[in-house]
Design a protein around this motif. Structure first.
Motif, PDB file in Angstrom:
ATOM      1  N   ASN A 194      -3.453  -4.718   6.798  1.00 57.02           N
ATOM      2  CA  ASN A 194      -3.058  -4.869   8.205  1.00 57.02           C
ATOM      3  C   ASN A 194      -2.608  -3.547   8.806  1.00 57.02           C
ATOM      4  O   ASN A 194      -1.829  -3.529   9.747  1.00 57.02           O
ATOM      5  N   ALA A 195      -3.103  -2.436   8.280  1.00 60.60           N
ATOM      6  CA  ALA A 195      -2.628  -1.148   8.788  1.00 60.60           C
ATOM      7  C   ALA A 195      -3.606  -0.043   8.411  1.00 60.60           C
ATOM      8  O   ALA A 195      -4.470  -0.215   7.546  1.00 60.60           O
ATOM      9  N   ARG A 196      -3.431   1.077   9.078  1.00 60.39           N
ATOM     10  CA  ARG A 196      -4.115   2.315   8.706  1.00 60.39           C
ATOM     11  C   ARG A 196      -3.027   3.357   8.456  1.00 60.39           C
ATOM     12  O   ARG A 196      -2.152   3.565   9.308  1.00 60.39           O
ATOM     13  N   ILE A 197      -3.085   3.987   7.305  1.00 64.18           N
ATOM     14  CA  ILE A 197      -2.043   4.922   6.873  1.00 64.18           C
ATOM     15  C   ILE A 197      -2.583   6.342   6.970  1.00 64.18           C
ATOM     16  O   ILE A 197      -3.689   6.637   6.499  1.00 64.18           O
ATOM     17  N   ALA A 225       0.824  -1.207   0.000  1.00 63.77           N
ATOM     18  CA  ALA A 225       0.000   0.000   0.000  1.00 63.77           C
ATOM     19  C   ALA A 225       0.859   1.258   0.000  1.00 63.77           C
ATOM     20  O   ALA A 225       0.598   2.210  -0.750  1.00 63.77           O
ATOM     21  N   LEU A 226       1.899   1.288   0.837  1.00 69.06           N
ATOM     22  CA  LEU A 226       2.792   2.446   0.882  1.00 69.06           C
ATOM     23  C   LEU A 226       3.455   2.677  -0.483  1.00 69.06           C
ATOM     24  O   LEU A 226       3.586   3.818  -0.928  1.00 69.06           O
ATOM     25  N   ALA A 227       3.859   1.594  -1.123  1.00 64.33           N
ATOM     26  CA  ALA A 227       4.530   1.710  -2.424  1.00 64.33           C
ATOM     27  C   ALA A 227       3.580   2.171  -3.523  1.00 64.33           C
ATOM     28  O   ALA A 227       4.038   2.604  -4.585  1.00 64.33           O
ATOM     29  N   ASN A 242       8.320   5.809   1.702  1.00 64.41           N
ATOM     30  CA  ASN A 242       8.359   4.405   1.300  1.00 64.41           C
ATOM     31  C   ASN A 242       9.802   3.951   1.066  1.00 64.41           C
ATOM     32  O   ASN A 242      10.187   2.844   1.466  1.00 64.41           O
ATOM     33  N   ALA A 243      10.605   4.826   0.448  1.00 64.05           N
ATOM     34  CA  ALA A 243      12.019   4.496   0.247  1.00 64.05           C
ATOM     35  C   ALA A 243      12.748   4.365   1.580  1.00 64.05           C
ATOM     36  O   ALA A 243      13.647   3.529   1.738  1.00 64.05           O
ATOM     37  N   VAL A 257       8.624  -6.289   8.835  1.00 58.44           N
ATOM     38  CA  VAL A 257       8.074  -6.004  10.169  1.00 58.44           C
ATOM     39  C   VAL A 257       6.693  -5.360  10.030  1.00 58.44           C
ATOM     40  O   VAL A 257       5.727  -5.752  10.698  1.00 58.44           O
ATOM     41  N   LEU A 258       6.587  -4.380   9.153  1.00 58.27           N
ATOM     42  CA  LEU A 258       5.313  -3.685   8.980  1.00 58.27           C
ATOM     43  C   LEU A 258       4.223  -4.628   8.498  1.00 58.27           C
ATOM     44  O   LEU A 258       3.054  -4.490   8.887  1.00 58.27           O
ATOM     45  N   ASP A 259       4.598  -5.582   7.655  1.00 56.45           N
ATOM     46  CA  ASP A 259       3.599  -6.511   7.128  1.00 56.45           C
ATOM     47  C   ASP A 259       3.112  -7.502   8.170  1.00 56.45           C
ATOM     48  O   ASP A 259       2.177  -8.256   7.918  1.00 56.45           O
TER      49      ASP A 259
END
Length: 241
Positions: A187-190, A70-72, A81-82, A97-99
């Motif tokens: 699995n996250a909220r951005i 999602a970030l990418a 993201n980089a 880790v984030l995943d």
């Protein structure tokens, strides 16, 4: 007189007749038809999200992919993201880790990184420990939407961040304002924010309020002093000789 051959033929004909009169039972098992997945209602993110939706027209599909993907997929946070995926420094890649979330991720916009002091981004690129600390300071455990994300929360870096407000009016650490959030990943909220958070300047940690009554017991020890009175008996005078 019937021969053995004729008897055998007669028996075979009888068996065939019986078989023809009894229907064969055949159990047929068909594979069940695949059931369509129930539609997942993806709520609209809050804030000034028109640029995000224009850049990512299939933004609702981000709900089906892990946060690293999602970030990418969001062009406006490509620098962040980089930073988390090894693009700024190959030694710093925390996407695995984030995943393994769930996480809330505050992602500074590209413009936010451009506002850093000259040379600061280059210094981060050259210092894996500092870059890792920065990355984890933008992440904390949870799956919180714009109505519930407020509070003072410990980040994965170890120190706290302070989130105030809700919906489209959210501020982080008194300086960073929400641009658009919370964008749903699997699995996250951005939350896209307009400033890079500084782990060297966290808010004052919350002091737990303990509502307890301390009872002090004073023990008074009474010491009884006994005075021994020695009665002196005058000695008898010696008689005069």
């Amino acid at each position: 007189m019937k021969t053995r051959t004729s008897k055998a033929m007669g028996a075979a004909a009888a068996i065939a007749a019986i078989a023809g009169s009894v229907p064969l039972a055949i159990n047929a098992y068909a594979d069940p038809e695949p059931q369509p997945k129930p539609a997942v209602e993806v709520p609209d993110p809050q804030g000034d999200c028109d640029p995000f939706k224009k850049a990512v027209p299939n933004w609702k599909a981000l709900n089906e992919v892990p946060v690293s993907q999602a970030l990418a997929s969001i062009p406006d946070i490509s620098t962040f993201n980089a930073a988390v995926s090894g693009g700024l420094n190959p030694e710093v890649n925390i996407t695995s880790v984030l995943d393994n979330g769930p996480y809330v991720v505050f992602a500074p916009s590209n413009e936010a990184f451009a506002e850093l002091d000259p040379g600061q981004l280059d210094a981060l690129k050259a210092d894996p420990a500092a870059l890792t600390r920065l990355d984890y300071y933008h992440v904390f455990l949870g799956l919180l939407g714009p109505e519930d994300v407020h509070g003072q929360r410990p980040t994965q870096e170890g120190t706290e961040i302070k989130v105030e407000g809700k919906n489209g009016d959210i501020k982080v650490n008194d300086t960073a304002k929400l641009i658009c959030g919370g964008i749903q990943a699997q699995n996250a909220r951005i939350y896209i924010i307009d400033k890079v958070l500084d782990p060297a300047n966290p808010p004052e940690p919350l002091t737990p309020t303990v509502d307890e009554t301390s009872t002090t017991t004073t023990t008074t020890t009474t010491t009884t002093s006994e005075t021994a009175t020695e009665e002196v008996v005058p000695g008898a005078e010696a008689p005069a000789g």
